[in-house]
Write a protein that holds these residues in place. Structure first.
Motif, PDB file in Angstrom:
ATOM      1  N   ALA A   1      -5.277  -9.706 -10.811  1.00  0.00           N
ATOM      2  CA  ALA A   1      -6.447  -9.031 -10.234  1.00  0.00           C
ATOM      3  C   ALA A   1      -7.629  -9.059 -11.191  1.00  0.00           C
TER       4      ALA A   1
ATOM      5  N   ALA B   1      -8.909  -7.613  -1.647  1.00  0.00           N
ATOM      6  CA  ALA B   1      -7.786  -8.350  -2.221  1.00  0.00           C
ATOM      7  C   ALA B   1      -8.014  -9.853  -2.090  1.00  0.00           C
TER       8      ALA B   1
ATOM      9  N   LEU C   1      -4.303   0.921 -13.875  1.00  0.00           N
ATOM     10  CA  LEU C   1      -4.788  -0.005 -12.852  1.00  0.00           C
ATOM     11  C   LEU C   1      -5.638  -1.102 -13.496  1.00  0.00           C
TER      12      LEU C   1
ATOM     13  N   ALA D   1      -9.478  -2.928   1.916  1.00  0.00           N
ATOM     14  CA  ALA D   1      -8.563  -3.316   0.841  1.00  0.00           C
ATOM     15  C   ALA D   1      -8.142  -4.767   0.995  1.00  0.00           C
TER      16      ALA D   1
ATOM     17  N   GLY E   1       0.819  -1.211   0.000  1.00  0.00           N
ATOM     18  CA  GLY E   1       0.000   0.000   0.000  1.00  0.00           C
ATOM     19  C   GLY E   1       0.846   1.252   0.000  1.00  0.00           C
TER      20      GLY E   1
ATOM     21  N   TYR F   1      -9.456  -8.368  -5.926  1.00  0.00           N
ATOM     22  CA  TYR F   1      -9.489  -7.005  -6.438  1.00  0.00           C
ATOM     23  C   TYR F   1      -8.397  -6.107  -5.853  1.00  0.00           C
ATOM     24  N   ALA F   2      -7.862  -5.242  -6.701  1.00  0.00           N
ATOM     25  CA  ALA F   2      -7.054  -4.112  -6.228  1.00  0.00           C
ATOM     26  C   ALA F   2      -8.024  -3.035  -5.740  1.00  0.00           C
TER      27      ALA F   2
ATOM     28  N   THR G   1     -10.256  -3.302 -10.381  1.00  0.00           N
ATOM     29  CA  THR G   1      -9.921  -2.333  -9.340  1.00  0.00           C
ATOM     30  C   THR G   1     -11.189  -1.705  -8.787  1.00  0.00           C
TER      31      THR G   1
ATOM     32  N   LEU H   1      -3.413   3.684  -2.612  1.00  0.00           N
ATOM     33  CA  LEU H   1      -3.439   2.578  -3.566  1.00  0.00           C
ATOM     34  C   LEU H   1      -3.000   1.290  -2.881  1.00  0.00           C
ATOM     35  N   TRP H   2      -3.789   0.223  -3.077  1.00  0.00           N
ATOM     36  CA  TRP H   2      -3.410  -1.099  -2.603  1.00  0.00           C
ATOM     37  C   TRP H   2      -3.484  -2.081  -3.770  1.00  0.00           C
ATOM     38  N   PRO H   3      -2.413  -2.818  -4.031  1.00  0.00           N
ATOM     39  CA  PRO H   3      -2.457  -3.791  -5.123  1.00  0.00           C
ATOM     40  C   PRO H   3      -3.307  -4.991  -4.745  1.00  0.00           C
ATOM     41  N   GLY H   4      -3.922  -5.594  -5.726  1.00  0.00           N
ATOM     42  CA  GLY H   4      -4.628  -6.844  -5.499  1.00  0.00           C
ATOM     43  C   GLY H   4      -3.697  -8.008  -5.776  1.00  0.00           C
TER      44      GLY H   4
END
Length: 311
Positions: free
Chosen positions: A41, A66, A117, A62, A17, A70-71, A44, A34-37
């Motif tokens: 993914a 995730a 994204l 988040a 994050g 999902y991101a 978003t 922003l948090w990556p999935g």
């Protein structure tokens, strides 16, 4: 994009994050989290917070998203979190015009496009973020489906003056009282001034402690009551949205059975005329479904993920 302060440990979100500063077209600085999935993914989720909220509050959301593929991103709207605040008293919740929040969302969408994204994109709006999200869906937008938690599609007023809310709001906006705190509010932040027992946000003591702890660790995130101008702008925006047809995309709206903040009839009326939408009531839950106990949160995020997957 310039890196912005981000309390990763406090947020309890997925690894990786971060936060960045964005500048809107009218020059306001806002903060994007922003948090990556997962590696592959499924899309978003644009999480649109409510009034007083900030990026780190949605770290657990988040993580829940995730886990479902999902991101996620979240935003500090103008006037709250670490975004620019317009008044000398930074604790006053204020916005010049409610549609200005669309400028913030436009900056978020532009950045999401720039950094590519994962698509498809989905919108998840809570409370005030529900009004902002619905307004965005009324025009050209990039979202495949929507979900809302206790959306602010009406502002509760005493029954005797409710029919006159828009007229009263216009009178206040034209007066010298516009930048005063709304009656019954002040500089105090709700989660620091209200006791857990009989609070209006959550029935879960752990999530209540999570929110209280944030403002003890990062008091600069705190926000007090809204100004009369904010309230009047909110009333006028809800009135304008109510006159428009529902968007043509799948939608889930969830409300706690013990909800005591939003105008429930307005949310029910909207969903009754949303052909691709459904309303789900979570008995016993309060305003913040994403800050309730683990069972309620799991049910909520499962329903959100199901809605998004169908789209």
């Amino acid at each position: 994009m310039q890196a912005a302060p981000f309390h990763a440990a406090m947020a309890r979100g997925p690894e990786g994050g971060r936060a960045v500063w964005l500048r809107t077209e009218d020059g306001v600085r806002i903060r994007l989290g922003l948090w990556p999935g997962p590696a592959a993914a499924q899309g978003t989720v644009f999480l649109l917070p409510g009034r007083t909220e900030y990026v780190e509050k949605y770290g657990p959301a988040a993580a829940d998203l995730a886990a479902r593929g999902y991101a996620m991103l979240a935003v500090d709207w103008r006037g709250q979190g670490l975004a620019d605040r317009p008044l000398d008293d930074p604790l006053k919740g204020h916005v010049a015009h409610f549609p200005d929040f669309q400028r913030d969302l436009a900056a978020v969408i532009a950045t999401a496009t720039e950094i590519d994204l994962p698509r498809p994109w989905f919108v998840l709006g809570h409370s005030m973020g529900g009004a902002i999200g619905l307004r965005a869906l009324m025009g050209v937008h990039p979202f495949a489906a929507a979900a809302f938690s206790a959306p602010m599609w009406g502002i509760g007023l005493p029954p005797l003056i409710h029919p006159f809310g828009p007229q009263i709001s216009r009178l206040f906006d034209a007066s010298a009282l516009a930048e005063r705190y709304a009656p019954g509010t002040g500089p105090g932040t709700y989660v620091l001034s209200a006791p857990f027992l009989d609070n209006k946000l959550t029935t879960d003591p752990g999530m209540w402690a999570f929110m209280v702890g944030h403002l003890g660790e990062a008091p600069e995130l705190a926000l007090g009551g809204p100004t009369l101008h904010w309230v009047t702008q909110g009333i006028l925006e809800c009135e304008a949205l109510a006159a428009l047809a529902s968007p043509d995309l799948p939608c889930l709206t969830a409300i706690g059975g013990a909800e005591r903040i939003i105008d429930i009839p307005a949310a029910k009326a909207r969903m009754a005329r949303w052909p691709k939408g459904r309303l789900e009531v979570f008995e016993g839950a309060q305003h913040e479904l994403m800050m309730e106990g683990a069972t309620t949160r799991a049910r909520f995020f499962d329903a959100v993920a199901e809605t998004f997957a169908r789209a």
